[in-house]
Design an enzyme around this catalytic site. Structure first.
Site: not given
Length: 381
Positions: A292-294, A300
């Site tokens: 995940h990222c934001l 991601s």
């Protein structure tokens, strides 16, 4: 495959800019003949942008078509209202484009930018187009009252983010083997599902399963214990510099953090080996891993595509298409796409035109159990 883009020069006749003070004055006056185009990645746009701006984050996979003149600017909008607004007003309004920071641009140094390409294309189409000196960062620092911020809406699991149209030309929802291919010569506004109906803008509510153990998600997914338990996720790869690893001290999850921002200056590829190793460790222990990222659409995604490229010997285009079929709103920034191309060369992978992987080998092309990819056959490289 995608070739490296040639620089688009900022010729003197097109190197025209507007200051942030000028833009603030126009917004204060309520100038209705102003069309703002935010050229940053979708993830940044959704976090905060200048009021009334529309997003034109263009994935690298589409820039070559735009550069060659095969794609009009209006085709960069899949949302009908944005496309209609641009088409209706681009010939009469003052068009101002901005990225994150463009204060040091000049005729000699702005050549490799998305803005340079868009400015040239807009001027070729007869628009009065300018770029904003200092970009969004400078404007936000000086005139934040005219910026719209959405701290809670950055994740696709709570509300669907705006789609990036540059990828509308990819077939993303069909069970047939030909649908893995990047059909870049189709009308990008004509993306359809397998039954011929227009694709929905809605996105999955939870992490997207890319492989039976590999999940792609956003920050909110990483904080939802019910979701993590449901998918058997015990490994979490956090591709951000500042989002916390919420359950790290509990001892139930294993974390790895890659401190990269979604910005053109960041070198994400240097972390590919350790990210791939981390994902493989989860697979080896029969655990699910969440990347995940934001917002789950850029950093991601880049890591996930890199993993598929190395472990399944897929070209960048093929790996990208697979993730795109699973999650249609992905939008890695232009620089990350370039790093994936470099990674493709490092791996010695062929172009998708020369070496397509048969659909019957791919887990992700069909829900039928008869076509499940044998994940255990993946070999470390």
């Amino acid at each position: 495959m995608i070739d490296t883009l040639r620089p688009v020069p900022f010729a003197s006749e097109m190197a025209i800019s507007k200051t942030v003070a000028w833009l603030n004055e126009q917004l204060e006056l309520g100038n209705e003949r102003l069309l703002l185009m935010d050229c940053r990645p979708q993830e940044l746009y959704e976090s905060s942008h200048i009021e009334s701006a529309i997003n034109v984050a263009i994935p690298g996979i589409m820039l070559r078509r735009l550069q060659k003149g095969n794609l009009p600017v209006r085709a960069l909008f899949t949302r009908g209202e944005d496309r209609d607004r641009f088409t209706r007003r681009c010939g009469t309004d003052t068009v101002v484009l901005y990225d994150e920071s463009s204060s040091d641009w000049n005729e000699n140094t702005g050549g490799e930018s998305v803005l340079g390409l868009l400015l040239k294309k807009l001027k070729d189409e007869g628009c009065r187009a300018f770029y904003l000196e200092g970009g969004f960062s400078k404007f936000q620092a000086e005139f934040s009252l005219h910026c719209e911020t959405n701290l809670d809406g950055s994740c696709s699991s709570s509300s669907p983010p705006l789609p990036v149209l540059g990828l509308g030309g990819l077939r993303i929802s069909s069970d047939s083997s030909s649908d893995i291919e990047s059909d870049l010569d189709r009308d990008p506004n004509s993306a359809t599902d397998s039954d011929g109906s227009p694709l929905s803008n809605s996105q999955p509510s939870f992490p997207v399963e890319i492989l039976p153990f590999l999940y792609l998600g956003c920050a909110k997914d990483s904080t939802n214990l019910d979701v993590l338990e449901e998918f058997g996720i015990k490994y979490i790869l956090n591709v951000t510099p500042n989002l916390p690893n919420l359950f790290e001290n509990a001892g139930e999850f294993k974390y790895k953090q890659i401190p990269i921002s979604d910005h053109w200056s960041q070198n994400l590829s240097q972390f590919f080996p350790e990210a791939i190793s981390f994902i493989d460790e989860a697979r080896g222990k029969n655990c699910g891993v969440l990347v995940h990222c934001l917002a789950g659409i850029s950093r991601s995604v880049t890591v996930t595509v890199a993993y598929l490229m190395q472990k399944l010997n897929l070209s960048m285009n093929d790996a990208y298409d697979i993730v795109k079929m699973k999650k249609s709103n992905i939008s890695p920034n232009f620089n990350f796409m370039g790093q994936l191309l470099d990674f493709e060369r490092t791996l010695g992978l062929s172009s998708p035109c020369d070496n397509r992987v048969p659909a019957q080998q791919l887990y992700f092309t069909t829900p039928s159990n008869q076509n499940v990819y044998q994940v255990d056959s993946l070999q470390s490289t």
